[in-house]
Enzyme design. Structure first.
Site, short mmCIF file in Angstrom:
data_model
loop_
_atom_site.label_atom_id
_atom_site.label_comp_id
_atom_site.label_asym_id
_atom_site.label_seq_id
_atom_site.Cartn_x
_atom_site.Cartn_y
_atom_site.Cartn_z
N HIS A 95 72.53 -2.47 48.72
CA HIS A 95 71.22 -1.85 48.53
C HIS A 95 70.60 -1.52 49.88
CE1 HIS A 95 67.17 -1.08 47.20
NE2 HIS A 95 66.70 -2.13 47.84
N ASP A 125 67.65 30.28 61.58
CA ASP A 125 68.45 29.15 61.09
C ASP A 125 68.38 28.07 62.16
OD1 ASP A 125 70.66 27.44 59.98
OD2 ASP A 125 70.99 29.19 58.72
N TRP A 165 72.22 -5.88 55.26
CA TRP A 165 72.34 -4.54 55.88
C TRP A 165 72.26 -4.62 57.39
CZ3 TRP A 165 69.26 -1.46 58.97
CH2 TRP A 165 67.93 -1.92 59.20
N SER A 193 76.62 11.44 62.36
CA SER A 193 75.95 12.52 61.63
C SER A 193 74.52 12.69 62.10
CB SER A 193 75.98 12.21 60.13
OG SER A 193 75.01 12.95 59.44
N SER A 194 73.81 11.56 62.23
CA SER A 194 72.41 11.61 62.63
C SER A 194 72.25 12.13 64.05
CB SER A 194 71.77 10.22 62.54
OG SER A 194 71.71 9.80 61.22
N HIS A 277 64.08 -1.26 64.79
CA HIS A 277 62.68 -0.96 64.64
C HIS A 277 62.40 0.55 64.71
CE1 HIS A 277 58.70 -1.92 63.68
NE2 HIS A 277 58.38 -0.95 64.50
N GLU A 279 64.33 2.66 63.78
CA GLU A 279 64.86 3.14 62.50
C GLU A 279 63.78 3.24 61.44
OE1 GLU A 279 67.55 4.25 61.20
OE2 GLU A 279 67.86 3.49 59.18
N TYR A 281 60.69 3.75 61.92
CA TYR A 281 59.83 4.89 62.23
C TYR A 281 60.55 6.20 61.96
CZ TYR A 281 56.61 1.52 63.89
OH TYR A 281 55.75 0.46 63.92
N SER A 292 50.65 15.23 55.84
CA SER A 292 49.63 16.05 56.51
C SER A 292 49.49 17.41 55.82
CB SER A 292 50.00 16.27 57.97
OG SER A 292 49.87 15.09 58.70
N HIS A 326 59.89 -8.49 67.17
CA HIS A 326 59.05 -9.10 66.15
C HIS A 326 59.85 -9.37 64.88
CE1 HIS A 326 57.85 -4.75 65.04
NE2 HIS A 326 58.66 -5.17 64.10
N HIS A 327 61.10 -8.90 64.85
CA HIS A 327 62.00 -9.26 63.76
C HIS A 327 62.74 -10.56 64.08
CE1 HIS A 327 61.67 -5.22 61.90
NE2 HIS A 327 61.53 -4.83 63.16
N THR A 352 48.57 4.53 64.37
CA THR A 352 48.74 4.67 62.92
C THR A 352 47.39 4.78 62.25
OG1 THR A 352 50.63 3.20 63.22
CG2 THR A 352 50.01 3.75 60.96
N LYS A 355 45.96 8.19 62.47
CA LYS A 355 46.50 9.12 61.47
C LYS A 355 45.85 8.88 60.11
CE LYS A 355 50.59 10.73 61.65
NZ LYS A 355 50.37 11.96 62.41
N ARG A 474 64.09 -15.15 50.85
CA ARG A 474 64.73 -13.90 50.46
C ARG A 474 66.24 -14.05 50.50
NH1 ARG A 474 64.05 -9.77 55.60
NH2 ARG A 474 65.30 -8.44 54.26
#
Lengths: 560, 173
Positions: A95, A125, A165, A193-194, A277, A279, A281, A292, A326-327, A352, A355, A474
């Site tokens: 998952h 294009d 993961w 790919s990314s 982290h 990731e 964002y 927006s 912080h993880h 944040t 926004k 968890r």
């Protein structure tokens, strides 16, 4: 000389189905391909979660039995003779991997980014159309490998890898079988790919803007895609390095993460979260861009504070690189290190907040219409803020000491991702569906889908805050009786949300086959945010902007 | 409308053409639009380099650095390579030169193919075509052929070019 007739006739015939969809060099078709494949992989991932929530509905293990996993036969059944914790871990891992690498980012960045970013900047294009196609097919390969990894020999003498993961060493370096290696390949391929996609986006955004479109006149969604591409370019190579080291530790006798031979598992965590982290964002920033445009359109007002919005996204991107640990508050870092990461993480709340307040200010005094895309956007606004503030709670190291690896964390990130990014995806789909397909997206059905998903997802994840506070860990297949009540509610919510997802597929198929054809390019009416895609027919023709658009077509600012 | 075979000059369009004895009355160099300047490319690669370097520094001296260097280096090289390839594709140029007795258009394509056209400007006509796939499609007719110019420009830029060329030719007549 290039004689006058060279451009006179559009000579090339319509491509065949195979060429059009399997050898595409058209950014619009590739965008649709990304959306379709990410929806399919999302469905697989959600199916896993439904199975997981069925298991967690009651204390005890009724479904994931070692003697044979039950699905429907487990409903109301007695507990298993022997619970299969490994199967649970495989579900959790699959998952996570599918959602984090193969669903949300391909849908937002690959899908909407490819389709609409070139249109918004007036480019014919992407800069490298064939590279774009390569990125898509690498994504398909990666997703296939990820699904494959769940059914090949893995840990505990069973199928699949149950390593989470995040692929933490030493579990990932010692997991038996080759399932983990396949999962690592899947992530590698997805990363390639990314990165190629990011290079394409950056080149397109910088080099192919229409004349007159200076950087600070580019629409916010295009900016969000550009910033995301930058984040990808800087974060993914580190992930590639980290998982390559996992591969070599597993297969080639290196000891990067093996303490017995001079390595350190915490090193892996630093490398992983340095990617991990940014990731998150990468997941959410394109969503900011979509929201927006949706809020501006349905408030019939231009977005409040364009420049602060751009700089806020840039700030979020930059700051996202300096907060990773912080993880990792509980791995044994010094108090000084923890303090630094705590303060840095709190700082991200500032851009944040800029926004969030700008979106609210956009609606303030506007003529707000609660059409389906706007419901998703307002839902996002409220729920992402809610998830964000639990993030600020978790950013406090002494608080995280207790909350780490509990359901409080699970609740936090599902609020910002499942009720944040996923809401943005639905906002984008309902906003641009008619533009991409030429068919109307049924308004009433869309609203029913929204409310089902809103109620279902909130019912799923809100009680999980309480579970976390009560101490439920968890990634566990089972829990003590004391946690039963909120788990039951959470599972009911999950089933409602899943039903809404099925309803969504039904609505899409119905709309594609029977939806009313809409000719009007600006089908949301006069208040539509004046970006270039609204000057094009529904759906846009195969080739767009082969003629550079003129400034009056997109520059609607009162003075410049 | 015109002959369909492009007329190819030899390698290098500067071969024996009518020597340009007279002073040049009008000259224009047309290139496709690219929104990133050369300086912008330097900034971009510099920022990406700095960003990638940021996490490499703590690992310098360890074996981890080599692994990270490999992937980061590859990323930077790919980005630089692709951006420069894109810039090279913008090398397509059309060069218009007008003297009292001679008009010449040279077209340098990224593939290396160079084409040229020349005529007596007295008899040359410039046309802006409507009802064409390209808005305000600009052609020059003369020397037995009709050629397009500036097909990659904005319609506005093409209209301006049409006015400039027509005025220059009118000054000769």
């Amino acid at each position: 000389m290039a004689d006058a007739t060279l451009h006179a006739a559009d000579g090339h015939e319509k491509p065949s189905f195979f060429v059009r969809w399997f050898m595409s060099t058209n950014h619009k078709d590739i965008g649709i391909l990304y959306l379709v494949v990410s929806a399919l992989l999302g469905f697989i991932s959600v199916a896993f979660t439904v199975y997981m929530r069925m298991e967690l509905m009651e204390p005890g293990v009724q479904y994931m039995c070692a003697e044979g996993a039950r699905v429907l036969s487990g409903i109301g059944a007695e507990d298993c003779q022997n619970p299969n914790g490994h199967l649970w871990n495989v579900m959790v891992t699959a998952h996570g991997i599918l959602m984090m690498f193969f669903v949300v980012i391909p849908a937002l960045f690959g899908g909407f980014g490819n389709y609409f970013m070139p249109l918004m900047i007036g480019a014919p294009d992407m800069a490298f159309p064939r590279l774009n196609n390569l990125s898509f097919w690498l994504f398909v390969v990666g997703g296939s490998l990820a699904v494959l990894s769940t059914v090949v020999p893995g840990g505990n003498g069973q199928l699949g890898s149950g390593i989470g993961w995040v692929l933490y060493a030493p579990l990932s370096t010692t997991e038996q079988g080759f399932s983990t290696d396949i999962a690592i390949f899947a992530v590698h391929v997805s990363g390639a790919s990314s990165i190629l996609g990011a290079i394409n986006i950056i080149t397109t955004f910088l080099n192919m803007r229409a004349p007159g479109m200076s950087l600070f006149k580019v629409p916010l969604f295009a900016w969000s895609i550009f910033i995301t591409a930058f984040l990808i370019l800087l974060a993914l190579p580190v992930l590639a390095g980290a998982i390559t080291m996992l591969l070599t530790d597993r297969n080639f006798g290196t000891a990067f993460f093996d303490p017995a031979n001079g390595g350190d598992p915490v090193l892996y965590q630093h490398l992983l979260w340095f990617f991990g982290h940014p990731e998150v964002y990468i997941v959410i920033v394109p969503g900011f861009g979509i929201v927006s445009h949706v809020i501006a359109t349905f408030s019939r007002k231009p977005i409040f504070g364009y420049m602060p919005m751009v700089w806020a996204m840039i700030a979020i991107g930059v700051l996202g690189f300096v907060v990773w640990a912080h993880h990792m508050y509980t791995v044994g870092m010094s108090i000084t290190q923890q303090s630094y990461f705590m303060l840095a993480t709190m700082v991200i709340a500032v851009p944040t907040g800029v926004k969030i307040f700008s979106w609210i200010a956009t609606m303030w005094g506007g003529s707000v219409q609660f059409k389906t895309p706007m419901l998703w956007a307002i839902g996002f606004l409220f729920l992402f803020t809610f998830g964000g503030v639990t993030g600020v709670v978790l950013s406090q190291a002494p608080v995280d000491r207790i909350y780490h690896d509990t359901y409080y964390v699970v609740a936090h990130f599902h609020y910002v991702m499942s009720l944040g990014a996923v809401f943005c995806i639905f906002a984008g789909i309902t906003y641009w569906f008619t533009k991409m397909t030429g068919r109307e997206f049924p308004e009433l059905a869309g609203k029913i889908h929204f409310w089902m998903m809103f109620i279902g997802a909130n019912l799923t994840f809100f009680p999980q805050h309480f579970l976390g506070r009560q101490g439920m860990p968890r990634r566990y297949i089972d829990y003590s009786e004391a946690f039963a009540f909120y788990n039951y509610i959470s599972s009911i919510g999950a089933f409602i949300a899943f039903a809404s997802f099925l309803l969504f597929f039904g609505i899409v198929f119905y709309a594609l086959k029977f939806g009313r054809k809409v000719e009007e390019p600006m089908y949301w009416g006069e208040g539509t945010d004046p970006t270039l895609e609204w000057t094009l027919p529904n759906p846009p023709p195969e080739h767009t902007f082969e003629q550079l658009p003129t400034q009056d077509m997109w520059d609607k600012q009162p003075h410049h | 409308m015109a002959d369909r075979k492009p007329h190819q000059s030899g390698a290098g369009a500067q071969n024996a053409a009518a020597p340009l004895h007279s002073e040049i009355i009008f000259e224009a160099e047309l290139r496709p639009h690219r929104s990133l300047t050369r300086g912008g490319v330097v900034w971009l690669l510099g920022i990406v380099f700095a960003g990638l370097l940021f996490t490499l520094i703590p690992f310098l001296g360890t074996s981890v650095a080599w692994v990270l260097l490999g992937f980061k280096g590859a990323t930077l090289l790919m980005l630089g390579g692709f951006i420069l390839a894109h810039e090279r594709a913008a090398v397509l140029t059309e060069h218009i030169t007008l003297c009292a007795h001679h008009i010449r258009v040279d077209r340098y394509e990224p593939s290396g193919r160079n084409l040229s056209w020349e005529a007596n400007p007295y008899w040359v006509e410039a046309h802006l075509h409507q009802n064409h796939r390209i808005e305000d499609y600009l052609t020059l007719k003369g020397g037995g052929r009709e050629i397009e110019i500036g097909a990659f420009l904005t319609p506005e830029a093409r209209r301006k070019l049409y006015r400039d060329v027509t005025n220059a030719i009118a000054r000769i007549r």
